[in-house]
Design a protein around this motif. Structure first.
Motif, short mmCIF file in Angstrom:
data_model
loop_
_atom_site.label_atom_id
_atom_site.label_comp_id
_atom_site.label_asym_id
_atom_site.label_seq_id
_atom_site.Cartn_x
_atom_site.Cartn_y
_atom_site.Cartn_z
N VAL A 199 0.87 -1.18 0.00
CA VAL A 199 0.00 0.00 0.00
C VAL A 199 0.90 1.23 0.00
O VAL A 199 1.75 1.37 0.88
CB VAL A 199 -0.91 0.01 1.23
CG1 VAL A 199 -1.76 1.29 1.26
CG2 VAL A 199 -1.79 -1.23 1.25
N PRO A 200 0.76 2.11 -0.97
CA PRO A 200 1.66 3.27 -1.07
C PRO A 200 1.66 4.12 0.20
O PRO A 200 0.60 4.45 0.74
CB PRO A 200 1.09 4.07 -2.24
CG PRO A 200 0.36 3.06 -3.05
CD PRO A 200 -0.20 2.08 -2.08
N SER A 206 0.21 -4.10 3.32
CA SER A 206 -0.04 -4.66 1.99
C SER A 206 -1.46 -5.20 1.94
O SER A 206 -2.09 -5.45 2.97
CB SER A 206 0.96 -5.77 1.67
OG SER A 206 0.79 -6.87 2.56
N TYR A 230 -6.80 3.63 -0.87
CA TYR A 230 -7.11 2.36 -1.54
C TYR A 230 -7.04 2.54 -3.05
O TYR A 230 -6.51 1.68 -3.76
CB TYR A 230 -8.50 1.90 -1.12
CG TYR A 230 -8.93 0.57 -1.71
CD1 TYR A 230 -8.25 -0.60 -1.42
CD2 TYR A 230 -10.05 0.49 -2.53
CE1 TYR A 230 -8.65 -1.82 -1.94
CE2 TYR A 230 -10.47 -0.72 -3.05
CZ TYR A 230 -9.77 -1.88 -2.76
OH TYR A 230 -10.17 -3.08 -3.27
N ARG A 281 -5.16 4.66 -4.62
CA ARG A 281 -3.72 4.73 -4.95
C ARG A 281 -3.12 3.32 -5.02
O ARG A 281 -2.27 3.05 -5.88
CB ARG A 281 -2.97 5.57 -3.91
CG ARG A 281 -3.12 7.06 -4.06
CD ARG A 281 -2.16 7.78 -3.14
NE ARG A 281 -0.77 7.41 -3.41
CZ ARG A 281 0.23 7.57 -2.53
NH1 ARG A 281 -0.02 8.06 -1.31
NH2 ARG A 281 1.46 7.22 -2.85
N TRP A 282 -3.54 2.44 -4.12
CA TRP A 282 -3.03 1.06 -4.15
C TRP A 282 -3.41 0.39 -5.47
O TRP A 282 -2.57 -0.27 -6.10
CB TRP A 282 -3.60 0.27 -2.98
CG TRP A 282 -3.23 -1.17 -2.96
CD1 TRP A 282 -1.97 -1.70 -2.72
CD2 TRP A 282 -4.09 -2.29 -3.20
NE1 TRP A 282 -2.03 -3.08 -2.80
CE2 TRP A 282 -3.31 -3.47 -3.09
CE3 TRP A 282 -5.45 -2.42 -3.48
CZ2 TRP A 282 -3.85 -4.74 -3.26
CZ3 TRP A 282 -5.98 -3.68 -3.65
CH2 TRP A 282 -5.19 -4.82 -3.54
N GLU A 297 -1.20 2.21 -8.27
CA GLU A 297 0.26 2.12 -8.21
C GLU A 297 0.79 0.71 -7.98
O GLU A 297 1.95 0.42 -8.31
CB GLU A 297 0.80 3.05 -7.12
CG GLU A 297 0.46 4.52 -7.36
CD GLU A 297 0.94 5.44 -6.27
OE1 GLU A 297 1.93 5.08 -5.57
OE2 GLU A 297 0.35 6.52 -6.08
N SER A 298 -0.03 -0.17 -7.43
CA SER A 298 0.42 -1.54 -7.17
C SER A 298 -0.34 -2.57 -8.01
O SER A 298 0.28 -3.41 -8.67
CB SER A 298 0.27 -1.87 -5.68
OG SER A 298 1.17 -1.12 -4.89
#
Length: 248
Positions: free
Chosen positions: A10-11, A16, A90, A92-93, A96-97
Motif C-alpha cells: 500500500v503506497p 499490503s 485504496y 492509490r493502491w 500504483e500496485s
C-alpha cells in the motif's frame, strides 16, 4: 499462479493487500469483493466455478483484490468525508500496485473489465468512471452508488464528492463528459428480492443511478431481475454466468 495469493504494498504505508489470479489467459477482469471482503471470497463463494468454462477455455482471467472497507466505508466511527479520504489511499493502491502488477502478468497493459458485487459493485463502477483509460467496462451486481446513503454523518467535502458516483456523474459536463460517453460502458444488475432494498439500498440506488446515466448520455444497461432474486451469492453466480460470456 492460479489461485496463488500475492501481497502488494500500500503506497505510503507499512502494509499490503492481497491479489489472487484465476485463469491463465483471456480478457482480464479486476474483481472487487463484497463489503470488507477479501480476494479469496470470489472463488470461495462459487463465482469462479459459475463461469469455469470461460476460465478453462482461456476466455477470461480474474484478478481478485482485497477490500479496505473496514478502514474506510465500513468504519462508522468516521465521518463520511474522513472515510472518503481514506478510500483515496485504496485507490492509490489500485493505481500504483495492482494495475502495474496485472500488466506484468499479462505482458503489457490491456483494457480491464471491473466487476463487483454489493459494495464491490460500487468500487467497480467508481473505478471505471474514474479510470476509463484502464477499465472502460464495469459490471456492478447489486450495487449502491451513493456513498452518502451509507450511514454517513458530518459535513461532506471534496473527498466525498469525488468518491461518490451519484455526485460527480451529476456534475459531469463539457469535454470530460464527452470523453466518458465515448469510452465507458456500465452494466448494472440488481434483483427485487430479499435485502436488495433494505438494508443495502441496492435496488433504489441502481434504478436512480441508471436514470442519471441516461440523463448524461453515458452508455449503460440496467438489468432488473425478479422479486425472488435476493442480494446473495447464488444469484450473483447466475447473473455472472448470464452476462460475462458476451464480453470475452
Amino acid at each position: 499462479m492460479d489461485g496463488h495469493r500475492v501481497e502488494l504494498p500500500v503506497p505510503g504505508r507499512d502494509a499490503s493487500l492481497g491479489v489472487i489470479r484465476y485463469g491463465h489467459y483471456g480478457r482480464p477482469v479486476l474483481v472487487f469483493p463484497s463489503e470488507a471482503g477479501r480476494a479469496e471470497d470470489f472463488a470461495n463463494n462459487g463465482m469462479v466455478e459459475a463461469v469455469r468454462t470461460l476460465v478453462d477455455d482461456g476466455r477470461i482471467s480474474f484478478f481478485c483484490v482485497d477490500s479496505a472497507d473496514r478502514y474506510t466505508w465500513s468504519d462508522n466511527s468516521l465521518s463520511t468525508e474522513e472515510r472518503a479520504q481514506r478510500n483515496h489511499l485504496y485507490t492509490r493502491w489500485l493505481e500504483e500496485s495492482v494495475v502495474p502488477w496485472i500488466g506484468d502478468q499479462l505482458g503489457g497493459p490491456e483494457p480491464l473489465i471491473s466487476l463487483g458485487v454489493s459494495m464491490g459493485a460500487y468500487h467497480a463502477v467508481h473505478f471505471t468512471l474514474t479510470h476509463a483509460e484502464v477499465a472502460p467496462l464495469a459490471l456492478g451486481l447489486s450495487g449502491n452508488y451513493d456513498v452518502s446513503s451509507w450511514h454517513g454523518w458530518g459535513e461532506r467535502g471534496d473527498a466525498t464528492y469525488f468518491a461518490n458516483p451519484t455526485d460527480y456523474v451529476a456534475g459531469m459536463h463539457g469535454d470530460h463528459l464527452d470523453w466518458i460517453r465515448s469510452r465507458v460502458s456500465l452494466l448494472l444488475v440488481v434483483g427485487q428480492g430479499a435485502y436488495e432494498t433494505h438494508p443495502t439500498g441496492a435496488l433504489p440506488s441502481s434504478l436512480a443511478f441508471a436514470k442519471l446515466l441516461e440523463l448524461k448520455g453515458i452508455p449503460h444497461q440496467l438489468d432488473l431481475w425478479g422479486n425472488d432474486v435476493a442480494h446473495d451469492w447464488p444469484w450473483w453466480q447466475r447473473q455472472l454466468a448470464h452476462h460475462l460470456p458476451r464480453f470475452c
